[in-house]
Design an enzyme around this catalytic site. Sequence first.
Site, mmCIF file in Angstrom:
data_model
loop_
_atom_site.group_PDB
_atom_site.id
_atom_site.type_symbol
_atom_site.label_atom_id
_atom_site.label_comp_id
_atom_site.label_asym_id
_atom_site.label_seq_id
_atom_site.Cartn_x
_atom_site.Cartn_y
_atom_site.Cartn_z
ATOM 1 N N GLU A 78 -3.323 9.124 -1.314
ATOM 2 C CA GLU A 78 -2.289 8.106 -1.353
ATOM 3 C C GLU A 78 -1.435 8.256 -2.609
ATOM 4 O O GLU A 78 -1.100 7.291 -3.280
ATOM 5 C CB GLU A 78 -2.945 6.729 -1.182
ATOM 6 C CG GLU A 78 -3.917 6.842 0.003
ATOM 7 C CD GLU A 78 -4.653 5.598 0.432
ATOM 8 O OE1 GLU A 78 -4.554 5.274 1.614
ATOM 9 O OE2 GLU A 78 -5.313 4.992 -0.385
ATOM 10 N N ASP A 123 -0.380 11.702 0.183
ATOM 11 C CA ASP A 123 -1.456 12.604 0.620
ATOM 12 C C ASP A 123 -2.740 11.835 0.954
ATOM 13 O O ASP A 123 -2.719 10.605 1.043
ATOM 14 C CB ASP A 123 -1.700 13.683 -0.446
ATOM 15 C CG ASP A 123 -2.265 13.111 -1.747
ATOM 16 O OD1 ASP A 123 -2.462 11.881 -1.856
ATOM 17 O OD2 ASP A 123 -2.513 13.908 -2.671
ATOM 18 N N TRP A 175 0.859 -1.193 0.000
ATOM 19 C CA TRP A 175 0.000 0.000 0.000
ATOM 20 C C TRP A 175 0.889 1.236 0.000
ATOM 21 O O TRP A 175 2.093 1.143 0.245
ATOM 22 C CB TRP A 175 -0.956 -0.021 1.212
ATOM 23 C CG TRP A 175 -2.151 0.873 1.002
ATOM 24 C CD1 TRP A 175 -2.375 2.094 1.560
ATOM 25 C CD2 TRP A 175 -3.258 0.618 0.142
ATOM 26 N NE1 TRP A 175 -3.565 2.613 1.090
ATOM 27 C CE2 TRP A 175 -4.125 1.736 0.220
ATOM 28 C CE3 TRP A 175 -3.609 -0.426 -0.713
ATOM 29 C CZ2 TRP A 175 -5.313 1.827 -0.512
ATOM 30 C CZ3 TRP A 175 -4.793 -0.346 -1.436
ATOM 31 C CH2 TRP A 175 -5.624 0.763 -1.330
ATOM 32 N N GLU A 234 -18.189 5.974 -2.754
ATOM 33 C CA GLU A 234 -16.989 6.808 -2.645
ATOM 34 C C GLU A 234 -17.053 7.960 -3.646
ATOM 35 O O GLU A 234 -16.700 9.097 -3.333
ATOM 36 C CB GLU A 234 -15.761 5.932 -2.913
ATOM 37 C CG GLU A 234 -14.436 6.641 -2.792
ATOM 38 C CD GLU A 234 -13.279 5.683 -3.055
ATOM 39 O OE1 GLU A 234 -13.203 5.115 -4.178
ATOM 40 O OE2 GLU A 234 -12.454 5.479 -2.147
HETATM 41 C C1 BGC Z 1 -8.694 7.110 -0.892
HETATM 42 C C2 BGC Z 1 -8.265 7.365 0.525
HETATM 43 C C3 BGC Z 1 -9.063 6.532 1.498
HETATM 44 C C4 BGC Z 1 -9.106 5.076 1.078
HETATM 45 C C5 BGC Z 1 -10.063 4.278 1.929
HETATM 46 C C6 BGC Z 1 -8.663 5.627 -1.170
HETATM 47 O O1 BGC Z 1 -9.093 5.392 -2.474
HETATM 48 O O2 BGC Z 1 -7.815 7.767 -1.790
HETATM 49 O O3 BGC Z 1 -8.435 8.709 0.856
HETATM 50 O O4 BGC Z 1 -8.496 6.652 2.762
HETATM 51 O O5 BGC Z 1 -9.522 4.979 -0.244
HETATM 52 O O6 BGC Z 1 -11.350 4.805 1.894
#
Ligand code: BGC
Length: 370
Positions: free
Chosen positions: A169, A166, A116, A325
Amino acid sequence: MTSPVHTDLGALLAHSRSVITSLQEPNGAYPASPDFSAYRGYCWFRDGSFIADGVSAAGAVDSASRFFDWCSDVLLRHAGTIEEIVAAARAGHPVPDDRMLPARFTFAGDLGHDDWWDFQLDGYGTWLWAAVAHAERHGLDAQRWRRAAELTVDYLVSSWQRPCFDWWEEHSEQVHISTLGCIAAGLSAAASSGLIEGPRLEAALDARSAIDDLLHGDGTADGHLVKWIGDDAVDGSLSALISPLGVIPAADPLAAGTITAVRRDLSIDGGVHRFRADTFFGGGQWPLLTCFLGLAQAAVGDRDSARSALEWAANTATADLMLPEQVGAHLLDPSFRQEWIDRWGTVATPLLWSHAMLLRLAVELGEVPA
Ligand code: BGC
């Protein structure tokens, strides 16, 4: 995707709270999204802290407390690692990125075995901020998180200047303004709560003030916060620094400037993108970021816009009242969508963080779960 709201808001809020509390692990960890392939089995400090803040505001006091207990347990369990990181930084030989704390842990508090983009500092500030805000909101004693708070402050004070991945990620080579904002919020909370004292308190206040200078210096361009130091673009996460984190006061001209820039560059028909170059699942609009913008707008007194943000986010709910999301009504680069579906499956739904931000903004606007 605009009003009128097609769902009963009170019912959606009640459902959001129960999605979060029912999916919480017995030890307090929150899954980011229960079935999404790449997130399954992990709890993020970032997501979890905002989730806890959302349900805390919506009255699920015990759920939020149990999450902060989980954070505290995880930090105590990794105390040796933190002490090594801090000692190495103090000695002028900081450990490499892959030995820093990760963004996410397994529910049991382990590092996990999947690769990750792990080195992210923001969540460690965010948990401290959220825990203190929760304790203040409900008149709880935060002392049970004291040792974990001390470890976190030491970690952040030793390492806040480091580039890291960030919120999304990405870009581990940069120093991200949203990350700095989360760290500043955590240090302020630790300092004001009495959880730290003596030289540790002094060090936290010094770091907090240095971050403030940076935010108002290299962290700003054209009157708004920027995505990372040296950039002049905005990122949807920047709204959070205005509210709920409160790092940029509503009266600071940077608040209005940042809201204007996020709206101008990232909001299309009411829904907010992460950043202009986003290609993740084609680069859709994120309900949680729309709620962060709404919270910032509410903080500066623009409640009508905040209400529109709430309605837009509520309208992203599926027929069974799950919040995703992101949504794909306006993709920045549709050619990338299928690639991500092939890699990880369809967009993470429900995303607990989305539900939490809807709750947080709704409560701010005086709405209560049914
Ligand atoms: C996002 C992160 C988030 C993670 C889990 C990723 O795709 O970029 O901000 O913490 O998903 O929800």
